[in-house]
Design an enzyme around this catalytic site. Structure first.
Site, PDB file in Angstrom:
ATOM      1  N   MET A 175       0.873  -1.159   0.000  1.00 14.22           N
ATOM      2  CA  MET A 175       0.000   0.000   0.000  1.00 14.22           C
ATOM      3  C   MET A 175       0.913   1.213   0.000  1.00 14.22           C
ATOM      4  O   MET A 175       1.802   1.337   0.844  1.00 14.22           O
ATOM      5  CB  MET A 175      -0.917   0.021   1.229  1.00 14.22           C
ATOM      6  CG  MET A 175      -1.958   1.125   1.176  1.00 14.22           C
ATOM      7  SD  MET A 175      -3.133   0.960  -0.202  1.00 14.22           S
ATOM      8  CE  MET A 175      -4.199  -0.330   0.420  1.00 14.22           C
ATOM      9  N   ALA A 216       2.870  -6.314  -7.942  1.00 19.75           N
ATOM     10  CA  ALA A 216       1.464  -6.005  -8.178  1.00 19.75           C
ATOM     11  C   ALA A 216       1.303  -4.969  -9.284  1.00 19.75           C
ATOM     12  O   ALA A 216       0.396  -5.078 -10.124  1.00 19.75           O
ATOM     13  CB  ALA A 216       0.820  -5.517  -6.884  1.00 19.75           C
ATOM     14  N   THR A 269      16.151   0.981 -18.937  1.00 20.82           N
ATOM     15  CA  THR A 269      15.219   2.109 -18.917  1.00 20.82           C
ATOM     16  C   THR A 269      15.964   3.359 -18.469  1.00 20.82           C
ATOM     17  O   THR A 269      16.675   3.352 -17.475  1.00 20.82           O
ATOM     18  CB  THR A 269      14.032   1.821 -17.994  1.00 20.82           C
ATOM     19  OG1 THR A 269      14.502   1.453 -16.689  1.00 20.82           O
ATOM     20  CG2 THR A 269      13.189   0.678 -18.556  1.00 20.82           C
ATOM     21  N   GLY A 285      14.472   6.616 -18.168  1.00 25.26           N
ATOM     22  CA  GLY A 285      13.581   7.706 -17.796  1.00 25.26           C
ATOM     23  C   GLY A 285      13.172   8.519 -19.006  1.00 25.26           C
ATOM     24  O   GLY A 285      12.771   7.985 -20.037  1.00 25.26           O
ATOM     25  N   ASP A 343       3.198  11.901 -11.995  1.00 27.59           N
ATOM     26  CA  ASP A 343       3.703  10.984 -10.979  1.00 27.59           C
ATOM     27  C   ASP A 343       4.498   9.886 -11.661  1.00 27.59           C
ATOM     28  O   ASP A 343       3.944   9.120 -12.452  1.00 27.59           O
ATOM     29  CB  ASP A 343       2.526  10.387 -10.191  1.00 27.59           C
ATOM     30  CG  ASP A 343       2.955   9.505  -9.037  1.00 27.59           C
ATOM     31  OD1 ASP A 343       4.165   9.359  -8.827  1.00 27.59           O
ATOM     32  OD2 ASP A 343       2.074   8.956  -8.348  1.00 27.59           O
ATOM     33  N   ASP A 402       7.523  -0.174 -13.646  1.00 30.02           N
ATOM     34  CA  ASP A 402       6.725  -1.398 -13.506  1.00 30.02           C
ATOM     35  C   ASP A 402       5.728  -1.527 -14.648  1.00 30.02           C
ATOM     36  O   ASP A 402       5.521  -2.617 -15.188  1.00 30.02           O
ATOM     37  CB  ASP A 402       5.991  -1.388 -12.161  1.00 30.02           C
ATOM     38  CG  ASP A 402       6.946  -1.336 -10.991  1.00 30.02           C
ATOM     39  OD1 ASP A 402       8.056  -1.891 -11.114  1.00 30.02           O
ATOM     40  OD2 ASP A 402       6.584  -0.751  -9.959  1.00 30.02           O
TER      41      ASP A 402
END
Length: 297
Positions: free
Chosen positions: A11, A41, A217, A219, A243, A249
């Site tokens: 979370m 996740a 990667t 950015g 964000d 991911d």
């Protein structure tokens, strides 16, 4: 498109701040929000929303956060029969600056209780997958166990080596595609990457260890890739960033979907880049992804 994801759930406790807090500084947050997260996740939810049949192996805590995470995974198209409830749900404390940059502190919780036995109990699902997607927010023995099962059945393995740490040559030799960022690439190879030739040198060292392909990667600079047949640079498109949490991911989840759909490595990277570019225009690591992003063969 059968994709198995072995990894973490969190979370995310997000604090909006004018800038990332400095050592010794006290800073007022302008807003606080809760989002679903965890590298595993995040990747599973991305692939599920893009139309893949996704099976997730991991843990949540015996708490309210855990129940919410399981419900969200199901709503985003992820199968959760292998998700166990143990300990406390993992949490990520995230500072999100006005610039879109972030800083993250992880409390692993239940993620560090994923076991080899749990992986072995789901051996058949891993063996029948098209792609096994792995990260490093769970104990390494569990990661190794999943990779060993997949390698014996020639299942493609995508390993996102994050958080940055050393990885055994044995595990690297089983990886079809390794997806580090520049920091993780330096940790793995000891090579500082200031230009494309540095990237080539670092990625070549990983190919020598048996990795099938490396996708770095970068950015806002896009991504660089190398395998035994080709190398190249995929430019990133300029978007309005809200964000960056979970962008990598989303890239990994979409990369797996692209490859499962028979796209070439370069076209899979282009596809994954478009998905990641959309995700950074939204808040949270697991935003709703429109169906228009599904692969159009």
């Amino acid at each position: 498109m059968n994709i198995t994801v072995v990894g973490s759930t969190n979370m995310d406790l997000v604090y909006l701040v004018p800038h990332i807090v400095k050592a010794g500084e006290t800073l007022h947050s302008t807003k606080h929000e809760l989002f679903f997260g965890g590298k595993g996740a995040n990747q599973a939810v991305t692939a599920g929303q893009l139309g893949a049949d996704v099976f997730f192996i991991g843990n949540v805590g015996k708490d309210d956060y855990g129940e919410k995470i399981k419900r969200n995974l199901q709503e985003k198209g992820v199968k959760i029969s292998a998700v166990q409830e143990v300990g406390m749900t993992g949490q990520a404390i995230i500072q999100l600056a006005d610039s879109g940059e972030n800083s993250i502190v992880l409390f692993p919780g239940a993620n560090f209780l994923v076991t080899q036995e749990q992986i072995e109990a789901n051996k058949e699902r891993i063996e029948t997958s098209d792609v096994l997607l792995l990260q490093l927010e769970i104990p390494m023995p569990a990661v190794d166990a999943a990779a060993n099962i997949a390698a014996k059945k020639n299942v493609h393995i995508i390993l996102n080596p994050a958080p940055a740490q050393q990885i055994s040559d044995s595990l690297l030799s089983k990886v079809s595609i390794l997806t580090p960022n520049e920091t993780e690439l330096e940790v793995l190879t000891g090579v500082k990457t200031k230009n494309e030739e540095d990237l080539f040198q670092a990625c070549s060292l990983l190919l020598q260890k048996g990795v099938g392909a490396v996708v770095v990667t970068l950015g806002e600079k896009g991504s660089y890739y190398l395998n035994h047949n080709e190398r190249g640079h995929v430019q990133a498109n300029q978007v309005e960033v809200k964000d960056t949490t979970g962008a990598g991911d989303a890239f990994n989840g979409a990369l797996a979907v692209g490859l499962c759909n028979g796209l070439s490595l370069r076209n899979s990277i282009l596809y994954a880049s478009k998905v990641a570019e959309y995700v950074v225009t939204q808040m949270g690591a697991q935003p709703t992804i429109p169906s228009s992003f599904r692969v159009n063969k």
